[in-house]
Write an enzyme that holds these catalytic residues in place. Structure first.
Site, PDB file in Angstrom:
ATOM      1  NE  ARG A 194     -21.114 -52.195  10.510  1.00 34.45           N
ATOM      2  CZ  ARG A 194     -20.846 -53.430  10.910  1.00 34.45           C
ATOM      3  NH1 ARG A 194     -20.224 -53.641  12.063  1.00 34.45           N
ATOM      4  NH2 ARG A 194     -21.193 -54.452  10.164  1.00 34.45           N
ATOM      5  CG  ASP A 225     -20.385 -55.281  16.443  1.00 31.24           C
ATOM      6  OD1 ASP A 225     -21.298 -54.461  16.273  1.00 31.24           O
ATOM      7  OD2 ASP A 225     -20.200 -56.285  15.727  1.00 31.24           O
ATOM      8  CD  GLU A 258     -24.609 -53.339  12.359  1.00 26.71           C
ATOM      9  OE1 GLU A 258     -23.467 -53.521  12.830  1.00 26.71           O
ATOM     10  OE2 GLU A 258     -25.249 -54.203  11.745  1.00 26.71           O
ATOM     11  CB  SER A 302     -16.186 -59.154  16.771  1.00 30.57           C
ATOM     12  OG  SER A 302     -17.011 -59.883  15.889  1.00 30.57           O
ATOM     13  N   GLY A 303     -19.419 -58.463  17.419  1.00 29.62           N
ATOM     14  CA  GLY A 303     -20.735 -59.094  17.575  1.00 29.62           C
ATOM     15  C   GLY A 303     -20.765 -60.461  16.932  1.00 29.62           C
ATOM     16  CG  LEU A 304     -19.092 -62.930  12.925  1.00 26.22           C
ATOM     17  CD1 LEU A 304     -20.354 -63.653  12.495  1.00 26.22           C
ATOM     18  CD2 LEU A 304     -18.211 -62.629  11.703  1.00 26.22           C
ATOM     19  CG  HIS A 347     -18.564 -52.650   7.096  1.00 29.42           C
ATOM     20  ND1 HIS A 347     -17.286 -53.101   6.872  1.00 29.42           N
ATOM     21  CD2 HIS A 347     -19.221 -53.690   7.686  1.00 29.42           C
ATOM     22  CE1 HIS A 347     -17.176 -54.344   7.310  1.00 29.42           C
ATOM     23  NE2 HIS A 347     -18.330 -54.744   7.801  1.00 29.42           N
ATOM     24  CG  ASN A 375     -22.042 -60.600   9.475  1.00 26.79           C
ATOM     25  OD1 ASN A 375     -21.561 -60.521   8.354  1.00 26.79           O
ATOM     26  ND2 ASN A 375     -21.361 -60.352  10.572  1.00 26.79           N
ATOM     27  CB  SER A 376     -22.374 -56.136   6.978  1.00 29.03           C
ATOM     28  OG  SER A 376     -22.776 -55.360   8.055  1.00 29.03           O
ATOM     29  CG  ASP A 397     -25.028 -56.337  16.886  1.00 30.00           C
ATOM     30  OD1 ASP A 397     -23.938 -56.374  16.278  1.00 30.00           O
ATOM     31  OD2 ASP A 397     -25.486 -57.299  17.521  1.00 30.00           O
ATOM     32  CE  LYS A 457     -25.709 -57.900  12.760  1.00 28.66           C
ATOM     33  NZ  LYS A 457     -24.463 -57.374  13.341  1.00 28.66           N
ATOM     34  CG  ASP A 509     -23.399 -60.934  13.755  1.00 25.57           C
ATOM     35  OD1 ASP A 509     -23.859 -60.379  14.777  1.00 25.57           O
ATOM     36  OD2 ASP A 509     -22.630 -60.386  12.957  1.00 25.57           O
TER      37      ASP A 509
HETATM   38  C1  SPV Z   1     -18.356 -57.813  13.684  1.00 24.14           C
HETATM   39  O1  SPV Z   1     -17.185 -58.140  13.876  1.00 24.14           O
HETATM   40  O2  SPV Z   1     -19.298 -58.353  14.241  1.00 24.14           O
HETATM   41  C2  SPV Z   1     -18.649 -56.754  12.733  1.00 24.14           C
HETATM   42  C3  SPV Z   1     -17.763 -56.563  11.641  1.00 24.14           C
HETATM   43  O3  SPV Z   1     -19.655 -56.139  12.880  1.00 24.14           O
HETATM   44  S1  SPV Z   1     -18.432 -57.401  10.312  1.00 24.14           S
HETATM   45  O4  SPV Z   1     -18.620 -58.761  10.697  1.00 24.14           O
HETATM   46  O5  SPV Z   1     -17.429 -57.213   9.307  1.00 24.14           O
HETATM   47  O6  SPV Z   1     -19.677 -56.798   9.948  1.00 24.14           O
HETATM   48 MG    MG Z   2     -21.040 -56.985  14.036  1.00 24.57          MG
END
Ligand code: SPV
Ligand code: MG
Length: 558
Positions: A168, A95, A124, A56-58, A199, A132-133, A97, A130, A68
Site C-alpha cells: 500500500r 489489512d 502499508e 479492516s484494521g480500522l 490510497h 489511520n491514514s 497495517d 501506525k 486504529d
Molecule cells: C482500514 O480499513 O483499516 C484501512 C483503510 O486501512 S483506511 O481506513 O481507508 O485507511
Molecule cells: Mg487500516
C-alpha cells in the site's frame, strides 16, 4: 489507460482461498471485497454474495473499542481473523497495517496468516505504530528500501505459494505527489508485491485515476474509495483497477444501528418499538448455524432417555389364555391389582421414557391408559408384530425403544439397554434354559450370537446377533447347543437404527411379506442386509405372559 494483466486462471480450477485472491487480482473483471471485523460480519459479507472480505484494521480495532493505532496487538487481530476464516468460505484479504514492525515481524505475520487460511495481506509503507491514514497530515513514510525488505521477507516466508501480498502506497495521502507514489509502487512491485494499493483521501478520484493511467497495469491495482465514494464504479473499471475495497461500511452501519437501538430502548424503557426493526433471535440462531449443531447432536450424541420414543406392540389377543382374554387383550390382564401394560408403562416411565405409543388391536377399547398414545392395527387378526410396528412408523423417527406389550422386566434392564451404543440392540436372556419356557415345550425365539454370555467383569466387546430362530421348546429334534439365549421382546434403536427398521418394513411391505412377519423375521432381514444387530445379555429378571402358567407366575412374582 491500463493494459490487461496476463495470467488470469480458469475460475473452475481455483481451489484455495489464496488462489481465489490471486485470481481476483489478476483477472480482467473488476473484483470487490467488503469489510468485516469479526465472525458475524464476515458471515454477512459472504451471505451478501461477495467473493472476498476486507479484514479492516480500522474496523477490527473499533469493534474491540480501541483506536486504529496498533492498540490491539497483532495476535489479538489474528484471533479475530481466525474466527472470520472459520465462519466463512470466501477469501480474506487482511489489512496488515505496517506489518507490525520490521521485516522480521512481517515474516512471522505471513507465516501465521498462511496457517489460518487467510488469502493475503496488505501492508502499508508507514511506521509502527501506525495511525489511520485519514487522521492528520503528512504522516511519516517508511524508507523505500526498508519497506521493500518487508515485502521480500513476507514473500519469502509464505508457506502457500499463492498467498498474496499487496503493498500500500501512502505517498499521495502524505503529500509526496505522483512521482514519489509511482517510484514507490515500482520499487514494491520489484520487491515482489502481488498488487499495489494506491490510497487517497481526496473527495474526488482524480489522483487515483491519474495514478492508474501512469501505472498502466504493471501489477494489479487496488483502491479504497472511502473518501471519493461518489465516483461511479465504471470509472474504476475504465482505469484498469483490479480490486475495490469497500473498507468500513459494515462497521459504520452497525454503529448507527446499535446507537439508535440503544438510544430508543434507553428512552422508552421498553422493547416494543424496536422489536420489528431488529433482527429476530431466530435470525441470530440461523446465521451462526444452530441447525447444523442440532443435526450433529442427532448424529453424535447419545440421546438422553427422555428423547427416546417408545413403541409397545400390544395388538394380539393372547388366545392361549382362553377365556381370560375374551374381553381383554392379554396386556390388560390384571397382575396383582394393575394391568400388565400399566406395569410395563410404569417401568418405561421410570426409565425416563415419556413418549409411549401403544399399538392396539384386539379389544382395543380396553387399552385406555392415560399416559400413552394409542395407534390401531385394525388388521390385527390377519397380521403380526411387523405390521403393528409398521402402523407406528411415524414414531420411528429418532431413537426408539420397541417392546412387546406382554412383558415385564426389572428396571435395570432398561437402564442397561439405554446405555448401549449400537444402532440396533436386542435384549437376549442368557439364562434361557431352566427358566421354564423351553422346558415346558413352549415356542421361544432363540438367538445365535457371535459370542455366548460369559459374565466376565471386563466383557465389553460388542456381541452381534447372527440369527433368531423360533423353536418349539425341548423337542428331541432341536439341537439347543447352537443357541446363546432367548429374545425377550425388547429392542433399542438409534436414529440410524430406526431409519434402517423403517426402510426394512417398507421393503417387506412392497414384497408382500409384511403381514405375517414377526419381530424375529424383521431382525433376521436386517442382519441379512448387513445391519449390525447387537446383543445385550441379561440373566433372567423378566417375564412374559403367553399362557395361564405364565400368568400365574407373573401374579406371584410381581
Ligand atoms: C482500514 O480499513 O483499516 C484501512 C483503510 O486501512 S483506511 O481506513 O481507508 O485507511
Ligand atoms: Mg487500516
Amino acid at each position: 489507460m491500463a493494459t490487461k494483466i496476463e495470467g488470469a486462471t480458469n475460475r473452475a480450477a481455483l481451489r484455495t482461498k489464496t488462489q481465489k485472491l490471486k485470481h481476483a487480482l489478476v483477472k480482467e473483471k473488476l473484483a470487490f471485497v467488503m469489510e468485516a471485523h469479526n465472525g458475524l460480519s464476515a458471515k454477512i459479507v459472504e451471505e451478501a454474495g461477495f467473493e472476498g472480505i476486507w479484514a479492516s484494521g480500522l474496523s477490527m480495532s473499533a469493534a474491540l473499542g480501541v483506536r486504529d493505532n496498533n492498540e490491539a496487538s497483532w495476535t489479538q487481530i489474528l484471533e479475530q481473523l481466525e474466527f472470520m476464516a472459520d465462519a466463512t468460505s470466501i477469501l480474506i484479504l487482511v489489512d496488515g497495517d505496517t506489518g507490525y514492525g520490521n521485516f522480521n515481524n512481517v515474516r512471522r505475520l505471513v507465516k501465521k496468516l498462511c496457517q489460518r487460511g487467510i488469502a493475503g495481506v496488505c501492508i502499508e509503507d508507514k511506521l509502527f505504530p501506525k495511525t489511520n491514514s485519514f487522521i492528520g497530515e503528512g504522516q511519516p513514510l517508511a524508507d523505500v528500501e526498508e519497506f521493500s525488505g518487508r515485502i521480500k521477507a513476507g514473500k519469502d516466508s509464505q508457506d502457500d505459494s499463492d498467498f498474496q501480498i499487496v503493498a500500500r502506497v501512502e505517498a499521495l495521502i502524505s503529500g509526496h505527489g505522483m512521482t514519489e507514489a509511482l517510484r514507490r509502487a515500482e520499487a514494491y512491485h520489484a520487491a515482489g508485491a502481488d498488487g499495489i494499493l494506491i490510497h487517497s483521501k481526496k473527495a474526488e478520484a482524480d489522483e487515483i485515476l491519474d495514478f492508474g493511467r501512469e501505472w498502466a497495469g504493471r501489477a494489479p491495482l487496488v483502491i479504497v474509495p472511502t473518501m471519493y465514494y461518489k465516483t461511479p464504479t465504471d470509472v474504476f473499471r475504465e482505469t484498469g483497477v483490479s480490486l475495490v475495497i469497500w473498507a468500513n461500511h459494515n462497521l459504520r452501519a452497525a454503529l448507527s444501528a446499535m446507537r439508535e437501538t440503544s438510544r430508543r430502548i434507553m428512552e422508552e424503557q421498553a422493547l416494543t418499538s424496536v422489536e420489528s426493526e431488529v433482527a429476530s433471535v431466530k435470525e441470530v440462531f440461523d446465521i451462526v448455524g444452530q441447525g447444523e449443531l442440532a443435526a450433529a447432536e442427532a448424529r453424535y450424541l447419545k440421546p438422553k432417555s427422555g428423547e427416546y420414543k417408545c413403541i409397545v406392540l400390544a395388538a394380539s389377543r393372547g388366545s392361549a389364555l382362553g377365556i381370560l382374554t375374551e374381553r381383554l387383550p392379554k396386556c390388560m390382564l390384571d397382575i396383582r391389582g394393575k394391568p400388565l401394560l400399566h406395569r410395563l408403562v410404569t417401568t418405561l416411565n421410570e426409565g425416563g421414557l415419556r413418549d409411549i405409543c401403544v399399538v392396539r388391536g384386539y379389544q382395543k377399547e380396553a387399552i385406555n391408559l392415560a399416559n400413552i398414545r394409542a395407534i390401531d392395527n385394525d388388521a390385527y387378526a390377519k397380521s403380526g408384530e411387523a405390521t403393528s410396528l409398521a402402523c407406528a412408523t411415524d414414531q420411528l423417527d429418532g431413537a426408539t425403544i420397541i417392546s412387546y406389550g406382554d412383558i415385564l422386566f426389572r428396571p435395570y434392564i432398561l437402564e442397561n439397554l439405554l446405555a448401549t451404543t449400537g444402532d440396533i440392540t436386542t435384549v437376549i436372556d442368557a439364562r434361557w434354559r431352566g427358566a421354564g419356557h423351553w422346558e415346558a415345550g413352549r415356542q421361544v425365539d432363540l438367538a445365535s450370537c457371535s459370542r455366548t454370555f460369559t459374565g466376565e467383569y471386563l466383557d465389553e466387546e460388542p456381541i452381534l446377533l447372527t440369527a433368531l430362530h423360533t423353536r418349539d421348546g425341548d423337542s428331541e429334534d432341536n439341537n439347543d447347543g447352537e443357541f446363546s439365549g432367548e429374545f425377550i421382546g425388547l429392542i433399542k434403536l438409534s436414529t440410524k437404527g430406526a431409519a434402517a427398521v423403517k426402510r426394512e418394513l417398507a421393503a417387506m411391505k412392497s414384497e408382500g411379506v409384511l403381514d405375517m412377519a414377526d419381530l424375529p423375521n424383521l431382525l433376521n432381514r436386517l442382519i441379512a442386509t448387513g445391519e449390525s444387530v447387537e446383543v445385550l445379555y441379561v440373566t433372567g429378571h423378566w417375564l412374559d405372559v403367553d399362557d395361564a402358567f405364565d400368568l400365574a407366575k407373573a401374579r406371584n412374582v410381581v
